[in-house]
Design an enzyme around this catalytic site. Structure first.
Site, PDB file in Angstrom:
ATOM      1  N   GLY A   1      -6.806   9.209  10.574  1.00  0.00           N
ATOM      2  CA  GLY A   1      -6.965   9.236  12.021  1.00  0.00           C
ATOM      3  C   GLY A   1      -7.994  10.208  12.545  1.00  0.00           C
ATOM      4  O   GLY A   1      -8.190  10.307  13.761  1.00  0.00           O
TER       5      GLY A   1
ATOM      6  N   LYS B   1       0.858  -1.179   0.000  1.00  0.00           N
ATOM      7  CA  LYS B   1       0.000   0.000   0.000  1.00  0.00           C
ATOM      8  C   LYS B   1       0.896   1.231   0.000  1.00  0.00           C
ATOM      9  O   LYS B   1       1.683   1.435   0.926  1.00  0.00           O
ATOM     10  CB  LYS B   1      -0.908   0.016   1.230  1.00  0.00           C
ATOM     11  CG  LYS B   1      -1.805   1.252   1.297  1.00  0.00           C
ATOM     12  CD  LYS B   1      -2.511   1.333   2.635  1.00  0.00           C
ATOM     13  CE  LYS B   1      -3.245   2.672   2.756  1.00  0.00           C
ATOM     14  NZ  LYS B   1      -3.696   2.930   4.135  1.00  0.00           N
TER      15      LYS B   1
ATOM     16  N   ALA C   1      -9.017   5.769   5.109  1.00  0.00           N
ATOM     17  CA  ALA C   1      -8.712   6.918   5.974  1.00  0.00           C
ATOM     18  C   ALA C   1      -9.941   7.759   6.291  1.00  0.00           C
ATOM     19  O   ALA C   1     -10.703   8.136   5.401  1.00  0.00           O
ATOM     20  CB  ALA C   1      -7.640   7.814   5.367  1.00  0.00           C
ATOM     21  N   GLY C   2     -10.132   8.009   7.560  1.00  0.00           N
ATOM     22  CA  GLY C   2     -11.172   8.931   8.015  1.00  0.00           C
ATOM     23  C   GLY C   2     -12.498   8.302   8.377  1.00  0.00           C
ATOM     24  O   GLY C   2     -13.344   8.965   8.998  1.00  0.00           O
TER      25      GLY C   2
ATOM     26  N   THR D   1      -8.187   3.560  12.913  1.00  0.00           N
ATOM     27  CA  THR D   1      -8.379   4.358  14.117  1.00  0.00           C
ATOM     28  C   THR D   1      -9.752   4.153  14.745  1.00  0.00           C
ATOM     29  O   THR D   1      -9.879   4.087  15.975  1.00  0.00           O
ATOM     30  CB  THR D   1      -8.168   5.846  13.800  1.00  0.00           C
ATOM     31  OG1 THR D   1      -6.857   6.024  13.254  1.00  0.00           O
ATOM     32  CG2 THR D   1      -8.309   6.703  15.044  1.00  0.00           C
TER      33      THR D   1
END
Length: 328
Positions: free
Chosen positions: A229, A168, A255-256, A278
């Site tokens: 995160g 990745k 992400a997010g 996260t």
């Protein structure tokens, strides 16, 4: 004589082999990769590689940054680089304590888990690979890379450690918002595809860049939903939808994503998979949250395949027939 090992000046005997030096310093040979003066040394060469004055060594291993068995190809599966996966949940491994990794992977039903490289611990300390269930595909990321060359270096070291050909790409010059450098990501994709990697690039959602990544040989496109995160969800939803509609590759939202309902929404849009870390790692009950994400992703995929119901711009439409026997 003096050499530099993982950024520190150390003394060692003249004429010592790399193999012997690693063993004396407590490294687990099967779990590391070694660079000597910027060149990767294969494990087969360790015994014959004699260390010299002023040599510079980097010794790295995996750190945190599924279901086993062969998938049933009759099911709706995710295909990446010729590999087939039943699960559409890619789990990040950062921010966990090691003893929770296995439980999170199992509850998530994940078949792919991301890893990051770090300088290796001496003395055989606990390694994340000891906590990942058998049959799970390892997806090392290039976290920390600031340009394409650094990403390529990290990817080659990861393959030497023994993770296989998946990688990745994460390239970020921005340390505040951690936004990906799309131009360098395209360069790294081109280079790593030529080296035989299955490249999964993390990128800011941009149609032209996504087309360039596809032309470069990417196995999928991984647009961010929000800054890494942040748990803010699908801030870039409209741009991700454009990629889903226009790019003939799996679009994996990365992400997010902050909660299961957001993961479900991404899958309802037509995303091929969701990557999350996260939101799971910072939950009060990590295994239970991993399971919630698994169920949400499955529900979103089923809803997408079923075809979502229409949306009326104005007015309403009765779901039950209006009776004819009541007076008007």
């Amino acid at each position: 004589m003096e050499i530099t090992a993982c950024g520190k000046q150390v003394s060692c005997r003249e004429g010592i082999s790399l193999q012997k030096w690693l063993e004396e310093n407590g490294y687990v040979i099967g779990r590391i990769a070694v660079e000597r003066n910027g060149e990767i040394v294969s494990k087969e060469q360790y015994a014959d590689c004699i260390l010299l004055e002023q040599d510079e060594l980097e010794v790295v291993e995996f750190m945190g940054g599924g279901a086993s068995g062969l998938p049933d190809e009759s099911k709706d599966c995710l295909v990446l680089g010729g590999h087939t996966f039943e699960s559409r949940f890619i789990l990040g491994s950062g921010k966990y304590s090691l003893d929770l990794i296995k439980a999170a992977v199992n509850q998530a039903g994940a078949q792919i888990i991301t890893l990051a490289l770090r300088r290796a611990n001496q003395g055989g300390m606990a390694n994340i690979l000891d906590y990942i269930p058998d049959g799970v595909t390892l997806l090392p990321n290039t976290s920390g890379a600031r340009n394409a060359d650094e990403a390529v270096r990290i990817a080659k070291l990861a393959r030497e450690v023994g993770c296989g050909d998946f990688v990745k790409i994460e390239i970020m010059r921005d340390s505040k918002y951690l936004l990906p450098d799309n131009a360098e990501t395209v360069k790294a994709t081109e280079l790593l595809v030529k080296e035989g990697f299955v490249v999964m690039p993390y990128m800011y959602p941009d149609l032209n860049v996504a087309r360039d990544l596809k032309d470069a040989g990417a196995a999928c496109i991984m647009p961010l939903g929000a800054p890494i995160g942040s748990n803010k969800g699908l801030c870039t939803k409209e741009f991700i939808q454009i990629l889903i509609d226009e790019i003939d590759l799996p679009i994996i939202v990365d992400a997010g994503i902050g909660c299961p309902s957001q993961a479900c929404e991404a899958m309802e849009m037509g995303a091929a998979a969701v990557m999350a870390n996260t939101a799971v790692a910072t939950a009060g009950d990590i295994p239970q949250m991993a399971d919630a994400f698994r169920l949400a992703i499955q529900a979103g995929r089923k809803a997408y395949l079923s075809g979502l119901g229409r949306v009326l711009e104005k007015g309403g439409s009765a779901s039950s027939p209006l009776t004819g026997f009541l007076r008007q």
